[in-house]
Design a protein around this motif. Structure first.
Motif, PDB file in Angstrom:
ATOM      1  N   TRP A  91       0.864  -1.182   0.000  1.00  0.00           N
ATOM      2  CA  TRP A  91       0.000   0.000   0.000  1.00  0.00           C
ATOM      3  C   TRP A  91       0.897   1.226   0.000  1.00  0.00           C
ATOM      4  CZ3 TRP A  91      -5.219  -1.474   0.500  1.00  0.00           C
ATOM      5  CH2 TRP A  91      -5.434  -2.787   0.926  1.00  0.00           C
ATOM      6  N   THR A  92       0.922   1.961  -1.107  1.00  0.00           N
ATOM      7  CA  THR A  92       1.795   3.115  -1.262  1.00  0.00           C
ATOM      8  C   THR A  92       0.953   4.380  -1.323  1.00  0.00           C
ATOM      9  OG1 THR A  92       3.384   1.747  -2.472  1.00  0.00           O
ATOM     10  CG2 THR A  92       3.590   4.131  -2.724  1.00  0.00           C
ATOM     11  N   PRO A  93       1.318   5.410  -0.549  1.00  0.00           N
ATOM     12  CA  PRO A  93       0.552   6.651  -0.605  1.00  0.00           C
ATOM     13  C   PRO A  93       0.366   7.118  -2.048  1.00  0.00           C
ATOM     14  CG  PRO A  93       2.130   6.760   1.175  1.00  0.00           C
ATOM     15  CD  PRO A  93       2.440   5.498   0.401  1.00  0.00           C
ATOM     16  N   GLY A  94      -0.865   7.508  -2.359  1.00  0.00           N
ATOM     17  CA  GLY A  94      -1.205   7.943  -3.708  1.00  0.00           C
ATOM     18  C   GLY A  94      -1.812   6.860  -4.571  1.00  0.00           C
ATOM     19  N   ASP A  95      -1.611   5.577  -4.199  1.00  0.00           N
ATOM     20  CA  ASP A  95      -2.299   4.501  -4.908  1.00  0.00           C
ATOM     21  C   ASP A  95      -3.797   4.642  -4.679  1.00  0.00           C
ATOM     22  OD1 ASP A  95       0.146   3.510  -5.729  1.00  0.00           O
ATOM     23  OD2 ASP A  95       0.110   1.760  -4.407  1.00  0.00           O
ATOM     24  N   TYR A  96      -4.587   3.978  -5.501  1.00  0.00           N
ATOM     25  CA  TYR A  96      -6.035   4.141  -5.462  1.00  0.00           C
ATOM     26  C   TYR A  96      -6.691   2.841  -5.017  1.00  0.00           C
ATOM     27  CZ  TYR A  96     -10.107   6.892  -6.855  1.00  0.00           C
ATOM     28  OH  TYR A  96     -11.241   7.650  -6.848  1.00  0.00           O
ATOM     29  N   VAL A  97      -7.602   2.942  -4.060  1.00  0.00           N
ATOM     30  CA  VAL A  97      -8.297   1.773  -3.521  1.00  0.00           C
ATOM     31  C   VAL A  97      -9.765   1.816  -3.894  1.00  0.00           C
ATOM     32  CG1 VAL A  97      -9.172   0.777  -1.365  1.00  0.00           C
ATOM     33  CG2 VAL A  97      -6.772   1.257  -1.599  1.00  0.00           C
ATOM     34  N   TYR A  98     -10.285   0.638  -4.216  1.00  0.00           N
ATOM     35  CA  TYR A  98     -11.716   0.412  -4.397  1.00  0.00           C
ATOM     36  C   TYR A  98     -12.109  -0.655  -3.379  1.00  0.00           C
ATOM     37  CZ  TYR A  98     -10.918   2.550  -8.977  1.00  0.00           C
ATOM     38  OH  TYR A  98     -10.568   3.392  -9.983  1.00  0.00           O
ATOM     39  N   ALA A  99     -13.183  -0.439  -2.633  1.00  0.00           N
ATOM     40  CA  ALA A  99     -13.602  -1.406  -1.623  1.00  0.00           C
ATOM     41  C   ALA A  99     -15.122  -1.532  -1.636  1.00  0.00           C
ATOM     42  CB  ALA A  99     -13.124  -0.971  -0.252  1.00  0.00           C
ATOM     43  N   ASP A 100     -15.592  -2.760  -1.574  1.00  0.00           N
ATOM     44  CA  ASP A 100     -17.028  -3.015  -1.473  1.00  0.00           C
ATOM     45  C   ASP A 100     -17.224  -4.365  -0.795  1.00  0.00           C
ATOM     46  OD1 ASP A 100     -16.630  -4.962  -3.502  1.00  0.00           O
ATOM     47  OD2 ASP A 100     -17.413  -3.654  -5.074  1.00  0.00           O
ATOM     48  N   SER A 101     -18.418  -4.893  -0.855  1.00  0.00           N
ATOM     49  CA  SER A 101     -18.718  -6.146  -0.166  1.00  0.00           C
ATOM     50  C   SER A 101     -17.943  -7.337  -0.722  1.00  0.00           C
ATOM     51  CB  SER A 101     -20.219  -6.433  -0.229  1.00  0.00           C
ATOM     52  OG  SER A 101     -20.922  -5.411   0.447  1.00  0.00           O
ATOM     53  N   ASP A 102     -17.432  -7.241  -1.931  1.00  0.00           N
ATOM     54  CA  ASP A 102     -16.640  -8.325  -2.521  1.00  0.00           C
ATOM     55  C   ASP A 102     -15.183  -8.300  -2.083  1.00  0.00           C
ATOM     56  OD1 ASP A 102     -18.783  -9.399  -3.886  1.00  0.00           O
ATOM     57  OD2 ASP A 102     -18.325  -8.345  -5.759  1.00  0.00           O
ATOM     58  N   GLY A 103     -14.692  -7.162  -1.622  1.00  0.00           N
ATOM     59  CA  GLY A 103     -13.311  -7.101  -1.186  1.00  0.00           C
ATOM     60  C   GLY A 103     -12.689  -5.722  -1.365  1.00  0.00           C
ATOM     61  N   ILE A 104     -11.375  -5.730  -1.264  1.00  0.00           N
ATOM     62  CA  ILE A 104     -10.582  -4.494  -1.352  1.00  0.00           C
ATOM     63  C   ILE A 104      -9.540  -4.701  -2.439  1.00  0.00           C
ATOM     64  CG2 ILE A 104      -9.043  -2.930  -0.127  1.00  0.00           C
ATOM     65  CD1 ILE A 104     -10.276  -4.049   2.504  1.00  0.00           C
ATOM     66  N   VAL A 105      -9.506  -3.792  -3.412  1.00  0.00           N
ATOM     67  CA  VAL A 105      -8.515  -3.877  -4.478  1.00  0.00           C
ATOM     68  C   VAL A 105      -7.747  -2.558  -4.565  1.00  0.00           C
ATOM     69  CG1 VAL A 105      -9.775  -5.606  -5.797  1.00  0.00           C
ATOM     70  CG2 VAL A 105     -10.112  -3.209  -6.322  1.00  0.00           C
ATOM     71  N   LEU A 106      -6.488  -2.672  -4.952  1.00  0.00           N
ATOM     72  CA  LEU A 106      -5.612  -1.524  -5.040  1.00  0.00           C
ATOM     73  C   LEU A 106      -5.073  -1.397  -6.453  1.00  0.00           C
ATOM     74  CD1 LEU A 106      -3.301  -0.004  -2.614  1.00  0.00           C
ATOM     75  CD2 LEU A 106      -2.159  -0.987  -4.600  1.00  0.00           C
ATOM     76  N   LEU A 107      -5.168  -0.221  -7.000  1.00  0.00           N
ATOM     77  CA  LEU A 107      -4.615   0.072  -8.319  1.00  0.00           C
ATOM     78  C   LEU A 107      -3.454   1.058  -8.104  1.00  0.00           C
ATOM     79  CD1 LEU A 107      -4.987  -0.418 -11.360  1.00  0.00           C
ATOM     80  CD2 LEU A 107      -6.451   1.598 -11.421  1.00  0.00           C
ATOM     81  N   PRO A 108      -2.217   0.598  -8.370  1.00  0.00           N
ATOM     82  CA  PRO A 108      -1.064   1.480  -8.156  1.00  0.00           C
ATOM     83  C   PRO A 108      -1.164   2.748  -9.005  1.00  0.00           C
ATOM     84  CG  PRO A 108      -0.346  -0.788  -8.431  1.00  0.00           C
ATOM     85  CD  PRO A 108      -1.812  -0.734  -8.802  1.00  0.00           C
ATOM     86  N   ALA A 109      -0.666   3.850  -8.436  1.00  0.00           N
ATOM     87  CA  ALA A 109      -0.628   5.108  -9.161  1.00  0.00           C
ATOM     88  C   ALA A 109       0.334   4.982 -10.334  1.00  0.00           C
ATOM     89  CB  ALA A 109      -0.168   6.235  -8.226  1.00  0.00           C
ATOM     90  N   LYS A 110       0.001   5.620 -11.418  1.00  0.00           N
ATOM     91  CA  LYS A 110       0.897   5.651 -12.576  1.00  0.00           C
ATOM     92  C   LYS A 110       2.060   6.570 -12.291  1.00  0.00           C
ATOM     93  CE  LYS A 110      -1.867   3.274 -15.340  1.00  0.00           C
ATOM     94  NZ  LYS A 110      -1.684   1.870 -15.437  1.00  0.00           N
ATOM     95  N   SER A 111       3.248   6.126 -12.578  1.00  0.00           N
ATOM     96  CA  SER A 111       4.454   6.949 -12.322  1.00  0.00           C
ATOM     97  C   SER A 111       4.573   8.055 -13.322  1.00  0.00           C
ATOM     98  CB  SER A 111       5.698   6.084 -12.390  1.00  0.00           C
ATOM     99  OG  SER A 111       5.635   5.071 -11.418  1.00  0.00           O
TER     100      SER A 111
END
Length: 157
Positions: A137-157
């Protein structure tokens, strides 16, 4: 809001899924946003500070070392998140006041609940990459969370 299943389908191997069980607290069905991070152990001073100054719409990711012995967040700290318009909170550790959190306008994911309060020494680190649940988990990355779970999409460099 993108559903986590749709995000996984769209982004494939670019997205990371938190592979640990989390408890869900709060009436919101989902949240998404950029993350800010805190690493602490049974001490929530930095958690409170972060809740007070991270940008509205952010998600605070708290790496509490997976400890179930002391709560890092309760209704008083969650109220700060509500008043500041934070999107949500993810805690790799314990929270308390779970019945009250279910009524508050913020969604919290945690690994555990425990009624014991945290210590107040101010130890820890902020705004650093943290690792838990098979995710970095890196600051600036983007998280989506709902009843199915938690997913992280890394920020584009």
């Amino acid at each position: 809001m993108g559903r986590t299943a749709d995000i996984c389908d769209e982004y494939g191997n670019e997205v990371f899924v938190a592979n640990e069980p989390f408890l869900s607290h709060g009436p919101a069905r989902s949240f998404e946003g950029p993350i800010e991070t805190v690493r602490v152990f049974e001490d929530n001073v930095l958690v409170e500070q972060a809740l007070g100054d991270i940008p509205a719409g952010s998600i605070l990711v708290v790496d509490g070392g997976g400890s179930s012995r002391r709560a890092l967040l309760g209704d008083n700290l969650a109220e700060i998140a509500v008043n500041r318009g934070l999107a949500g909170i993810i805690v790799n550790g314990a929270i308390r006041d779970s019945d009250e959190l279910r009524e508050m306008d913020v969604r919290v994911f945690s690994r555990f609940t425990n009624p014991r309060k945290s210590v107040k020494e101010g130890r820890g680190e902020r705004s650093i990459p943290v690792d838990f649940a098979d995710v970095t988990w890196t600051p600036g990355d983007y998280v989506y969370a709902d009843s199915d779970g938690i997913v992280l999409l890394p920020a584009k460099s």
